[in-house]
Enzyme design. Sequence first.
Site: not given
Ligand SMILES: [Zn+2]
Length: 270
Positions: A52-53, A115, A173
């Site tokens: 995730y960003t 992403e 993430d």
């Molecule tokens: Zn990452």
Amino acid sequence: MHAPLHALTATLLALTTLALAGCALAPNGPAIDDSRRARGQDSRVLFVVLHYTVGDFRRAMQVLTEGEVSAHYLLSDEVPPRIYRLVDETRRAWHSGNSAWQGHRLLNASSIGIEIVHPGPRTDGEGRRVDIPFPEAQIEALIPLLRDIAARHAIRPERILGHGEVSPSYKEDPGPTFPWRRLAEAGLTPPWPDAAAVTAQQALFEAAPPEAAWYQQALARHGYAVEPSGSFDAQTARVLMNFQMRYRPVRFDGRPDAETAALLQVLTRP
Ligand SMILES: [Zn+2]
């Protein structure tokens, strides 16, 4: 001025033959003939790593196109979500620097990075951590993308991973709200651990809790890079936390417990 017709025809014929045979000319070098192809070959891509960003879409796009980090794909949170290809799959993107899985290291060279625009963990008024779900439309866009990538590169289900799994010491993430179970049910990742088998194992581990060395061996067998220190140290806690985020996201304190042990046992037993 007319070139003799037969010469023109010969030139055209030569060009056509070149095109058909797939010949190419190296700049200032010899002709390369790729009309014959080897049976023994496969894709260099072995893994997909999901991220995730943290930043919003605009910020993520800026960082991923102008900065020192990148990903092959950026899945936005626009309505409807859009998928941007920022790096060709044939090239290396810079998304999982210090990473390892199943003995493979530095996975940028052998992975496709995706992403997903998502804010990451937030803190509420009382200082408690809040994890926001991924919008349904994002997951509905992600699943066919993953299916396509996995099919084209023949990626094994156990090699579709989160950044936190391949870099557990400093990443987590796509976080505890990422719907790993749905990916399993979609057949993209390995089957979800059987609930009855987990319950049965859990009872055994409640009676006889395993030692740190047992966890470390099982986590390593599963794929994590974990040092066999024999104690519940900080690196083991980070790995356990990432394991729990994926398989038991209601509690991811990184502490050993019978349910975590049972999930590990069911996932890794021969
Ligand atoms: Zn990452």
